[in-house]
Design an enzyme around this catalytic site. Sequence first.
Site, short mmCIF file in Angstrom:
data_model
loop_
_atom_site.label_atom_id
_atom_site.label_comp_id
_atom_site.label_asym_id
_atom_site.label_seq_id
_atom_site.Cartn_x
_atom_site.Cartn_y
_atom_site.Cartn_z
N GLY A 178 0.78 -1.24 0.00
CA GLY A 178 0.00 0.00 0.00
C GLY A 178 0.81 1.28 0.00
O GLY A 178 0.33 2.33 0.44
N THR A 179 2.05 1.23 -0.52
CA THR A 179 2.83 2.48 -0.51
C THR A 179 2.26 3.50 -1.50
O THR A 179 2.34 4.71 -1.27
CB THR A 179 4.33 2.23 -0.79
OG1 THR A 179 4.47 1.61 -2.07
CG2 THR A 179 4.96 1.35 0.27
N ASN A 180 1.65 3.02 -2.59
CA ASN A 180 0.96 3.96 -3.49
C ASN A 180 -0.27 4.54 -2.81
O ASN A 180 -0.58 5.72 -2.99
CB ASN A 180 0.57 3.26 -4.80
CG ASN A 180 1.71 3.22 -5.78
OD1 ASN A 180 2.05 4.24 -6.39
ND2 ASN A 180 2.33 2.07 -5.93
N MET A 219 -3.98 -7.19 -6.84
CA MET A 219 -3.45 -8.26 -7.69
C MET A 219 -4.51 -9.26 -8.13
O MET A 219 -4.24 -10.46 -8.21
CB MET A 219 -2.27 -8.95 -6.98
CG MET A 219 -1.15 -8.00 -6.61
SD MET A 219 -0.61 -6.91 -7.97
CE MET A 219 0.78 -7.82 -8.58
N LYS A 220 -5.67 -8.77 -8.45
CA LYS A 220 -6.72 -9.65 -8.99
C LYS A 220 -7.28 -9.01 -10.25
O LYS A 220 -7.27 -7.79 -10.40
CB LYS A 220 -7.87 -9.78 -7.97
CG LYS A 220 -7.55 -10.73 -6.84
CD LYS A 220 -7.71 -12.16 -7.28
CE LYS A 220 -7.29 -13.13 -6.19
NZ LYS A 220 -7.00 -14.46 -6.68
N ILE A 221 -7.81 -9.86 -11.14
CA ILE A 221 -8.42 -9.36 -12.37
C ILE A 221 -9.92 -9.14 -12.10
O ILE A 221 -10.61 -10.07 -11.66
CB ILE A 221 -8.26 -10.40 -13.51
CG1 ILE A 221 -6.80 -10.82 -13.65
CG2 ILE A 221 -8.87 -9.89 -14.82
CD1 ILE A 221 -5.93 -9.92 -14.45
N LEU A 222 -10.38 -7.94 -12.37
CA LEU A 222 -11.80 -7.65 -12.16
C LEU A 222 -12.63 -8.18 -13.33
O LEU A 222 -12.16 -8.18 -14.48
CB LEU A 222 -12.00 -6.13 -12.01
CG LEU A 222 -11.36 -5.54 -10.73
CD1 LEU A 222 -11.27 -4.02 -10.82
CD2 LEU A 222 -12.12 -5.97 -9.48
N ASN A 247 -5.62 2.04 -12.98
CA ASN A 247 -4.61 1.15 -12.39
C ASN A 247 -3.21 1.71 -12.61
O ASN A 247 -2.98 2.43 -13.59
CB ASN A 247 -4.70 -0.22 -13.08
CG ASN A 247 -3.69 -1.22 -12.53
OD1 ASN A 247 -3.48 -1.32 -11.32
ND2 ASN A 247 -3.04 -1.97 -13.42
N HIS A 290 0.69 0.37 -13.19
CA HIS A 290 1.42 -0.84 -13.53
C HIS A 290 2.91 -0.51 -13.66
O HIS A 290 3.27 0.50 -14.27
CB HIS A 290 0.88 -1.41 -14.85
CG HIS A 290 1.55 -2.68 -15.26
ND1 HIS A 290 1.33 -3.87 -14.62
CD2 HIS A 290 2.48 -2.94 -16.23
CE1 HIS A 290 2.08 -4.81 -15.17
NE2 HIS A 290 2.78 -4.27 -16.15
C1 GAR Z 1 3.29 -1.22 -7.46
O1 GAR Z 1 4.60 -1.18 -7.90
C2 GAR Z 1 2.33 -1.35 -8.62
O2 GAR Z 1 2.79 -0.75 -9.79
C3 GAR Z 1 2.26 -2.85 -8.78
O3 GAR Z 1 2.27 -3.36 -7.48
C4 GAR Z 1 3.03 -2.49 -6.65
C5 GAR Z 1 2.22 -2.24 -5.40
O4 GAR Z 1 2.97 -1.59 -4.43
N1 GAR Z 1 1.08 -3.23 -9.49
C6 GAR Z 1 1.02 -4.23 -10.35
O5 GAR Z 1 1.94 -4.96 -10.60
C7 GAR Z 1 -0.35 -4.42 -11.01
N2 GAR Z 1 -0.22 -5.05 -12.26
P1 GAR Z 1 2.26 -0.92 -3.19
O6 GAR Z 1 1.31 -1.96 -2.59
O7 GAR Z 1 3.37 -0.60 -2.23
O8 GAR Z 1 1.54 0.31 -3.67
#
Ligand code: GAR
Length: 187
Positions: free
Chosen positions: A14-16, A88-91, A105, A107
């Site tokens: 969840g850092t984003n 990390m799931k496909i909706l 999203n 990526h």
């Molecule tokens: C992020 O780097 C994001 O781009 C990636 O997961 C990480 C989540 O980090 N997303 C994917 O790979 C989706 N296809 P976070 O939980 O620290 O935000």
Amino acid sequence: MVKKKACVFISGKGTNLNSLIHNSRDTNFPIKIDLVLSNKKDALGINFAKKFSIPFKIFDVDIKEFEKKAIKELKDRKISIICLAGFMKILSKSFLRMFRGKVINIHPSLLPKYKGLHTFKRAIKNKDFFCGCTIHYVDEKMDNGRIILKKRVNIDEDDEVKTLQKKVQSLEYKAYSMAIRKIYIKN
Ligand code: GAR
């Protein structure tokens, strides 16, 4: 500015989410995070929701059940944008049809390159000069919808997965908020 109500979907660190929470506290930022949904009960990102007193729900169930429960929450709270942040799931098609044009999203690659997992490993293996992140609308195919914004960084000769991931993640924190501003703030 009347802020749009947003929900962030997470599965992990969840850092984003943390960076979106920080940016959304700015009065000029177009969204307010009204809800966090996690499909993993041990997702560390839930702690950010707790820390900032943002309502959160954990639905650690299969995706069909997750969506059913999520739809109720999203409708009840009149959420107008869903930000996937390490979800990390496909909706499903039906979920996306219900929230058409409202799910975005982030990526960790320069899409359309490297959809799916292990993006940094693949970029290093291919001796790419650049790597980065993409924010895009979510459609029925994985990592595929219309691109809102991309940001890139150099891959240096001594970069490895860990260092590249670090570089790209700090870029992601800026890029996600820029993309949200781009959606709502037209010039
Ligand atoms: C992020 O780097 C994001 O781009 C990636 O997961 C990480 C989540 O980090 N997303 C994917 O790979 C989706 N296809 P976070 O939980 O620290 O935000």
